[in-house]
Design an enzyme around this catalytic site. Sequence first.
Site, short mmCIF file in Angstrom:
data_model
loop_
_atom_site.label_atom_id
_atom_site.label_comp_id
_atom_site.label_asym_id
_atom_site.label_seq_id
_atom_site.Cartn_x
_atom_site.Cartn_y
_atom_site.Cartn_z
N GLU A 90 0.77 -1.16 0.01
CA GLU A 90 0.03 -0.04 -0.07
C GLU A 90 0.98 1.13 -0.21
O GLU A 90 1.89 1.15 0.63
CB GLU A 90 -0.70 0.06 1.38
CG GLU A 90 -1.81 -0.93 1.33
CD GLU A 90 -2.69 -1.16 2.60
OE1 GLU A 90 -2.84 -0.08 3.13
OE2 GLU A 90 -2.97 -2.52 3.07
N CYS A 103 3.30 8.22 1.25
CA CYS A 103 3.85 7.32 2.36
C CYS A 103 3.76 6.02 1.93
O CYS A 103 2.79 5.61 1.03
CB CYS A 103 2.39 7.27 3.69
SG CYS A 103 2.83 6.05 4.85
N CYS A 110 5.43 -7.43 7.95
CA CYS A 110 6.57 -6.98 9.03
C CYS A 110 6.67 -7.92 9.96
O CYS A 110 5.85 -8.49 10.31
CB CYS A 110 5.94 -5.70 9.52
SG CYS A 110 7.19 -4.60 10.39
N CYS A 114 4.37 -5.11 16.60
CA CYS A 114 3.74 -4.36 17.20
C CYS A 114 2.38 -4.76 17.30
O CYS A 114 1.44 -4.87 16.39
CB CYS A 114 3.73 -2.68 16.71
SG CYS A 114 5.69 -2.27 16.49
N CYS A 117 -0.74 -2.78 15.57
CA CYS A 117 -0.35 -2.52 13.85
C CYS A 117 -1.03 -3.78 13.22
O CYS A 117 -0.78 -4.93 13.19
CB CYS A 117 1.17 -2.18 13.87
SG CYS A 117 1.41 -2.00 12.00
N CYS A 331 -2.50 2.33 7.11
CA CYS A 331 -1.73 1.10 6.38
C CYS A 331 -2.21 -0.34 6.95
O CYS A 331 -2.42 -0.39 8.17
CB CYS A 331 -0.40 1.47 6.32
SG CYS A 331 0.69 1.08 7.44
N1 SAH Z 1 8.02 0.22 11.05
C1 SAH Z 1 8.11 1.80 11.06
C2 SAH Z 1 7.30 2.25 9.98
C3 SAH Z 1 5.71 2.20 10.03
S1 SAH Z 1 5.26 3.65 10.29
C4 SAH Z 1 7.85 2.12 12.31
O1 SAH Z 1 7.09 1.45 13.23
O2 SAH Z 1 8.01 3.39 12.66
C5 SAH Z 1 3.67 3.52 10.85
C6 SAH Z 1 3.28 4.21 12.19
O3 SAH Z 1 1.96 4.05 12.53
C7 SAH Z 1 4.27 3.74 13.23
O4 SAH Z 1 4.49 4.96 14.14
C8 SAH Z 1 3.41 2.66 14.01
O5 SAH Z 1 3.68 2.32 15.27
C9 SAH Z 1 1.86 3.62 13.75
N2 SAH Z 1 0.86 2.63 13.81
C10 SAH Z 1 0.60 1.42 13.55
N3 SAH Z 1 -0.52 0.84 13.50
C11 SAH Z 1 -1.17 1.84 14.54
C12 SAH Z 1 -2.49 1.96 14.78
N4 SAH Z 1 -3.28 0.96 14.90
N5 SAH Z 1 -2.92 3.12 15.23
C13 SAH Z 1 -1.90 4.36 15.28
N6 SAH Z 1 -0.73 4.21 15.04
C14 SAH Z 1 -0.25 2.96 14.38
#
Ligand code: SAH
Length: 344
Positions: A90, A103, A110, A114, A117, A331
């Site tokens: 995406e 973006c 991944c 987390c 996510c 995403c």
């Molecule tokens: N792997 C990298 C790049 C992904 S960035 C990183 O972790 O930074 C995407 C951002 O969105 C990251 O800050 C991630 O923690 C956050 N994110 C992921 N899922 C989310 C969610 N459900 N709600 C809010 N933020 C989220």
Amino acid sequence: MLDLKDMEYKELEEYLISVGEKRFRAAQIYKWLHMGVTSYDEMTDISKALREKLGAQTYVSTLEIEEKYVSKLDGTVKYLFRLPDGNCIESVVMRYRHGLTICISSQVGCRMGCRFCASTIGGLFRSLTAGEILNQVIFAEKDMGERISNIVLMGIGEPLDNYDNVIKFLHNVHNEKGKNIGYRHITLSTCGVVPGIYKLAEENIPITLTISLHAPNNEIRDSIMPVNHAYKIEELFKACRYYLEKTGRRLSFEYSLIHGVNDSVRNAEELAALIKPLHAHVNLIPVNRVEERDFKKGSRNEINAFCQRLTMRGVNATIRRELGADISASCGQLRKRAGNIKDE
Ligand code: SAH
């Protein structure tokens, strides 16, 4: 078969020389590739003989637009791109006053895990090549018919878990013979892969680094971000201080507010104490609901109050405006729907 977009400019020159061509051809071919041609036949200032020679050893990689959504609220465009091997990724194009920001994804899936996510559900399928990362910029820009001026590596995947390809991509997208995007217009987001932060500090690439922190102490961070088992907050901040000193570049932190997990008054105080010495900016993101996860966001008042508590303690904090709310622009969600992912 080689994808010429996996090569840096110098490598392309060397390759062309190795097949008996003149060095200057590199500039022509590089320009065409970065403009988004889909075959060598479109390179009209290249002889047919050279086009055939290139076609025998290499191919022009492309991305197919599998699905495209345009937000009626704010014009945000979300692409579900299909890669040549059938996997989907995406990319999201957002319209700001200063221009278009894309973006982009760095991996298919991944492995960082987390808990909140969507991109990590199903794990890591594979990393993207440098050309595949670049193709998102090329083909989104071609489809939009407008210049993209800013890039954030905040899509699917952990960029520092695909280090070499991401660096190659950064060199290429910055190259003045290609997209010519200034490093200061590029932001890389990481969940905190500490060795990658040290390496990046040495690259002499003045991009903006942003850290997905999401917790003000190890106890909470351990419970929502497995990467914290490998690199504790103290180690992460040591790396951040090193990055700051070495590059002189601004750092920022992402903090997804999850109701009842990391959004208490005490959490705001802890966070302020951590961030204040770095003079860094904090981006607060009300957590997005992911179907498979039962994390909730707080009320608007609670989110505002958390932000104010940071500001009162001298920390520069803002709440991220949500774009593309009607097209599930955050995403990981489309790819999952496209059936590209195993259920857990
Ligand atoms: N792997 C990298 C790049 C992904 S960035 C990183 O972790 O930074 C995407 C951002 O969105 C990251 O800050 C991630 O923690 C956050 N994110 C992921 N899922 C989310 C969610 N459900 N709600 C809010 N933020 C989220």
